[in-house]
Enzyme design. Structure first.
Site, short mmCIF file in Angstrom:
data_model
loop_
_atom_site.label_atom_id
_atom_site.label_comp_id
_atom_site.label_asym_id
_atom_site.label_seq_id
_atom_site.Cartn_x
_atom_site.Cartn_y
_atom_site.Cartn_z
N ASN A 1 28.81 -14.76 33.35
CA ASN A 1 28.32 -15.43 32.15
C ASN A 1 26.81 -15.29 31.96
O ASN A 1 26.22 -15.99 31.15
CB ASN A 1 28.70 -16.92 32.19
N THR B 1 29.12 -25.89 33.04
CA THR B 1 30.08 -26.21 34.09
C THR B 1 30.74 -24.97 34.71
O THR B 1 31.48 -25.10 35.68
CB THR B 1 31.17 -27.15 33.54
N ASP B 2 30.47 -23.79 34.14
CA ASP B 2 31.02 -22.57 34.72
C ASP B 2 29.93 -21.50 34.78
O ASP B 2 30.11 -20.38 34.33
CB ASP B 2 32.21 -22.06 33.88
N LEU B 3 28.79 -21.87 35.36
CA LEU B 3 27.68 -20.93 35.46
C LEU B 3 27.97 -19.94 36.58
O LEU B 3 27.90 -20.28 37.76
CB LEU B 3 26.37 -21.68 35.72
N ASN B 4 28.30 -18.73 36.22
CA ASN B 4 28.56 -17.68 37.20
C ASN B 4 27.99 -16.37 36.67
O ASN B 4 27.53 -16.29 35.53
CB ASN B 4 30.06 -17.57 37.51
#
Length: 232
Positions: free
Chosen positions: A171, A165-168
């Site tokens: 990361n 949910t926080d694929l950036n």
């Protein structure tokens, strides 16, 4: 996975990766007193990098973000031990590794209950000799081959039905051998279906675009196309 349970605390750990006393490893002071802190990183809080007897590790205390996080920094509503943040991420990392995704090995997690809320911590492997994509792309452009590797790693994660949910690009890491790693699975989960997967990719592309302006990374839309092509 071993589990220790006390009145207000539960610890889960991998006995093959942790030889230290599980009751002490979540305290930064424990590592500082032993002279085993090898670095730190600032985010919502401080992540401590420590040298365990087995492998280098990252110690993270779960903290809230956003406006609510300014009021309640690190407490979460307790809905059962198995629903706490640390063990949820611990188990998800195990699932991903079983699926062949390059993610850090989980070492130990804990939850400490106080009334109707709890606090949580996670000790996981520190990926050796690795930098995130922001740090790398500030220095140099990456070849097509690397973007294709990134796409293949995301595809493996999606094939395991894990929604990051926080694929950036903070990361996603590259180590010295150009091996791609994906990190930070807090609040992530397995999800059926495929419709949500495009949302992960949209978020990732927005993070590339954001860091072009914010950090001056060397990146083009064509690079993202290579990533997408490798997922087909």
């Amino acid at each position: 996975m071993k589990m220790l349970q006390f009145d207000n605390q539960t610890i889960w750990y991998d006995e093959e990766l942790l030889t230290e006393d599980p009751k002490q490893v979540f305290e930064p002071n424990y590592w500082q007193e032993k002279g085993l802190v090898i670095g730190s990183a600032e985010g919502r809080g401080t992540t401590w990098f420590v040298e365990t007897e087995m492998i280098p590790a990252a110690l993270r205390h779960y903290r809230r973000g956003g406006l609510f996080g300014k009021l309640v920094k690190d407490s979460y509503w307790f809905a059962g031990w198995e629903q706490t943040r640390g063990v949820q991420e611990f188990k998800l990392l195990k699932i991903l590794r079983s699926a062949g995704v390059n993610v850090p090995r989980p070492i130990a997690a804990q939850a400490v209950k106080s009334g109707m809320t709890y606090q949580a911590d996670l000790l996981s492997e520190k990926v050796p000799n690795a930098k995130d994509l922001v740090a790398i792309l500030q220095e140099r452009a990456l070849p097509e081959e690397i973007y294709r590797k990134i796409g293949k790693e995301i595809r493996k994660m999606h094939d395991a039905q894990v929604n990051h949910t926080d694929l950036n690009i903070h990361n996603i890491l590259l180590d010295k051998d150009d091996k791609v790693w994906i990190i930070d699975f807090d609040k992530c989960f397995q999800q059926s279906g495929d419709e949500w997967k495009q949302g992960n990719l949209d978020r990732l592309k927005r993070s590339f675009l954001k860091e072009v302006g914010k950090s001056g990374i060397i990146w083009t839309n064509e690079d993202f196309e290579f990533l997408l092509q490798s997922m087909a």
